[in-house]
Structures are given as structure tokens and as C-alpha cells.
Design a protein around this motif. Structure first.
Motif, short mmCIF file in Angstrom:
data_model
loop_
_atom_site.label_atom_id
_atom_site.label_comp_id
_atom_site.label_asym_id
_atom_site.label_seq_id
_atom_site.Cartn_x
_atom_site.Cartn_y
_atom_site.Cartn_z
N LEU A 1 3.20 -5.93 2.08
CA LEU A 1 1.82 -6.57 2.98
C LEU A 1 1.75 -7.58 2.87
N ASP A 2 1.74 -8.66 3.91
CA ASP A 2 1.93 -9.86 3.38
C ASP A 2 0.65 -10.34 2.66
N GLY B 1 5.81 -9.69 4.02
CA GLY B 1 5.67 -8.52 3.32
C GLY B 1 7.19 -7.44 4.33
N ALA B 2 7.36 -8.70 5.60
CA ALA B 2 9.33 -8.19 5.67
C ALA B 2 10.11 -8.57 5.04
N LEU B 3 10.13 -9.56 4.09
CA LEU B 3 11.16 -10.31 3.41
C LEU B 3 11.27 -9.77 2.42
N ASN B 4 10.01 -9.36 2.04
CA ASN B 4 9.96 -8.14 0.56
C ASN B 4 10.76 -6.81 0.83
N SER B 5 10.24 -6.55 1.79
CA SER B 5 10.38 -4.99 2.15
C SER B 5 12.42 -5.28 2.32
N GLU B 6 12.84 -5.82 3.34
CA GLU B 6 14.15 -6.06 3.40
C GLU B 6 15.56 -6.20 2.16
N ILE B 7 14.12 -7.10 1.45
CA ILE B 7 15.27 -7.52 -0.06
C ILE B 7 15.21 -6.49 -1.07
N SER B 8 14.13 -5.73 -0.63
CA SER B 8 14.11 -4.64 -2.41
C SER B 8 15.12 -3.06 -1.31
N HIS B 9 15.13 -3.72 0.04
CA HIS B 9 16.08 -2.53 0.54
C HIS B 9 17.88 -3.30 0.36
N LEU B 10 17.96 -4.16 0.57
CA LEU B 10 19.92 -4.73 0.07
C LEU B 10 19.68 -4.07 -1.08
N LEU B 11 18.53 -4.83 -1.74
CA LEU B 11 18.71 -4.90 -3.57
C LEU B 11 19.08 -3.54 -4.36
N PHE B 12 18.08 -2.72 -3.75
CA PHE B 12 18.23 -0.56 -4.02
C PHE B 12 18.76 -0.08 -3.89
N ASP B 13 19.65 -0.02 -2.47
CA ASP B 13 20.86 0.09 -1.49
C ASP B 13 22.32 -0.13 -2.43
N THR C 1 0.95 -1.13 -0.05
CA THR C 1 0.48 -0.51 -0.30
C THR C 1 0.35 1.38 0.31
N VAL C 2 0.66 2.35 -0.36
CA VAL C 2 1.10 4.07 -0.94
C VAL C 2 0.82 5.10 0.11
N TYR C 3 1.29 6.04 0.81
CA TYR C 3 0.46 6.73 1.76
C TYR C 3 0.54 7.65 0.98
N THR C 4 0.08 8.97 1.04
CA THR C 4 0.99 10.07 0.94
C THR C 4 1.57 10.82 1.94
N THR C 5 2.68 11.93 2.00
CA THR C 5 2.74 12.23 2.91
C THR C 5 3.01 13.57 3.24
N ASN C 6 3.32 14.62 4.32
CA ASN C 6 2.56 15.74 4.18
C ASN C 6 4.59 16.30 3.61
N ASP C 7 5.26 15.78 3.19
CA ASP C 7 5.95 16.61 2.30
C ASP C 7 5.07 15.65 0.39
N PRO C 8 5.11 16.18 -0.43
CA PRO C 8 5.03 15.86 -1.70
C PRO C 8 5.48 15.38 -3.14
#
Ligand code: C5P
Length: 247
Positions: free
Chosen positions: A39-40, A57-69, A24-31
Motif C-alpha cells: 500500500l501507499d 508501495g512500489a518502492l517497498n515492493s521493489e526493494i523487498s524483491h531485490l533483497l529477498f532475491d 494487504t494479503v489475499y488468499t489465492t486458489n492455491d492454498p
């Protein structure tokens, strides 16, 4: 958690912008900043099959984090800003180009069913395909002239999509090779910054790439879910553990 700090700025999660198949994607106070929550959830057949899978969800988030980094360190410009929890990240808000770029090193999935090719045939040169991002139309194949006629991207952008996808392939292929994993194929998405610069977007996880254990040939990606061949989190955790040894 609805508040975090990014570069000395207080970032607040605001309204739901988009519900995807696994995020899920949310806007923030910074446009210029979006808040992404993994999500799981696993889906197949363009969302027609859906299942809750605890921990995915946590596995995908961490893998994505490592690969983008890793790609950032290698000079690939992308939307990733900061990991803010086990399942959440901040990214640059982009104007997403509605094109999925699929790159294939080996024949698998739809390439096998469409062209009756022996699975895992080495594809040289790298096969690159474009799909029009539309759930309602089941993401149909789209070619360059169709993309240009529909004003989805310019010819310069198309050349860039191909070039960056090829660079990402070389980098990820080499990275996965070091840890005994074959990169069979993958899908990338891109977007434009406010000033019109192209950036790699979306996620980089086994939901969007086929990964096989080089020794056994076993799938470590979403094919486990698509083919009901086991527990996807076992494959994803294996990918994560191996990545953590090298990046
Ligand atoms: O299904 P197909 O063989 O065309 O998929 C090629 C690659 O693109 C696979 O790694 C698959 O996970 C990915 N893909 C994706 N999202 C889509 C379609 C394909 O991540 N909508």
C-alpha cells in the motif's frame, strides 16, 4: 489484475486475509500461495499515525524483491516466490510465528530511549531482541522463557531465529556497506511451512530497517516519516537506486 501465472499455474487472487499497516494479503486458489499487495501508506506509533504516500508501495515492493532475491542467492530460505507487478508479489503461505526479531548494530530508536545510550554507539556483539507480535498489546518485549512458556516457538526454533537473523545481518550489512549505507537495525519475521521448516517472511524494506547514508549520517528509512524530517520516498528511492547498481 487478479490473475497471474506462476510455474505454469494460473494463480487467482481470492479473499482478503489480512490488512497490515503497509500491506494487504489475499488468499489465492492455491492454498500454499498468498498474494501480497503493498500500500501507499506509512504508519508510526504502531498504526496510531497514518498517512498516504504516493509511490511508497512500489518502492517497498521493489526493494523487498531485490533483497529477498539477494538473500535467496546467498542461501537464506524465505517465503518469496515471484514479483507480479510494481506493487504485488506471491509468497509461500506460512504459519507466522508471532515474534518480531530485532537486530541492532548501532544504538538507535527504542534502544536509546530505554537504556539512555548515546545514539549510534556501536553494539558488540550484535544485540538481538524478541517482541511479541500483538497490536493490541503494542508488541511488548518478550524473553526466551516467556516464549517457551507461551508455546510461541520451541527452543530449537529460537536458536534458528537468532542464527538466521545473524546471517541476514552479515549479508545485508556487507551489501549496504558497498553502496555507502550503514545498516543500523532491522526487524525480521519468520513462519513455518506445512512441514514445519522455518522460513524468513514479511518484507525487507526501509519500513523495517534503519539505514543511514554513511557520509552524511542522513536517514534513508522510515525515521524520515517518524521524525517528519522530509519526504520518505526520496530516501527510499535513493536506497533503491543504489541497490540497483549492485544487485
Ligand atoms: O523502535 P525500535 O528502535 O525498537 O526499532 C528497531 C528496528 O525494528 C527499526 O529498524 C524498526 O524500523 C524496526 N521495527 C519494525 N516493526 C516494529 C518494531 C520495530 O519494523 N513493529
Amino acid at each position: 489484475m487478479v490473475n497471474v501465472t506462476y510455474q505454469n499455474q494460473n494463480i487467482k487472487q481470492e479473499s482478503l486475509k489480512y490488512t497490515g499497516k503497509a500491506k494487504t494479503v489475499y488468499t489465492t486458489n492455491d492454498p500454499d500461495i498468498l498474494w501480497v499487495h503493498y500500500l501507499d501508506q506509512a504508519t508510526a506509533l504502531n498504526g496510531k499515525v497514518k498517512e498516504t504516500i504516493t509511490g511508497k508501495g512500489a518502492l517497498n515492493s521493489e526493494i523487498s524483491h531485490l533483497l529477498f532475491d539477494y538473500l535467496t542467492r546467498k542461501g537464506i530460505e524465505n517465503h518469496y516466490l515471484k514479483k507480479i507487478s510494481a506493487t504485488d508479489e506471491l509468497v509461500t503461505a506460512l504459519d507466522i510465528i508471532p515474534i518480531e526479531v530485532v537486530s541492532r548494530n548501532y544504538a538507535s530508536g527504542h534502544f536509546v530511549s530505554k537504556y539512555a545510550v548515546t545514539p549510534m554507539t556501536k553494539l558488540e556483539p550484535l544485540v538481538q531482541e524478541f517482541y511479541f507480535k500483538s497490536d493490541a498489546l503494542d508488541d511488548p518485549f518478550i524473553n526466551d522463557s516467556q516464549i517457551l512458556a507461551l508455546n510461541l516457538a520451541t527452543s530449537e526454533e529460537l536458536a534458528q531465529l537468532r542464527r538466521v537473523s545473524q546471517d541476514v545481518n552479515q549479508l545485508l550489512h556487507a551489501l549496504f556497506e558497498q553502496i555507502g549505507i550503514g545498516l543500523v537495525d532491522f526487524k525480521l519475521e519468520f513462519g513455518r511451512t506445512a512441514t514445519g521448516d522455518l522460513r524468513l517472511a514479511d518484507e525487507l524494506s526501509p519500513d523495517n530497517m534503519r539505514l543511514i547514508d554513511t557520509l552524511s549520517g542522513k536517514s534513508l528509512d522510515k525515521d524520515i516519516f517518524r521524525q517528519h524530517s522530509g519526504d520518505v520516498t526520496v530516501g527510499y528511492r535513493d536506497v533503491l537506486n543504489r541497490l540497483q547498481q549492485v544487485i
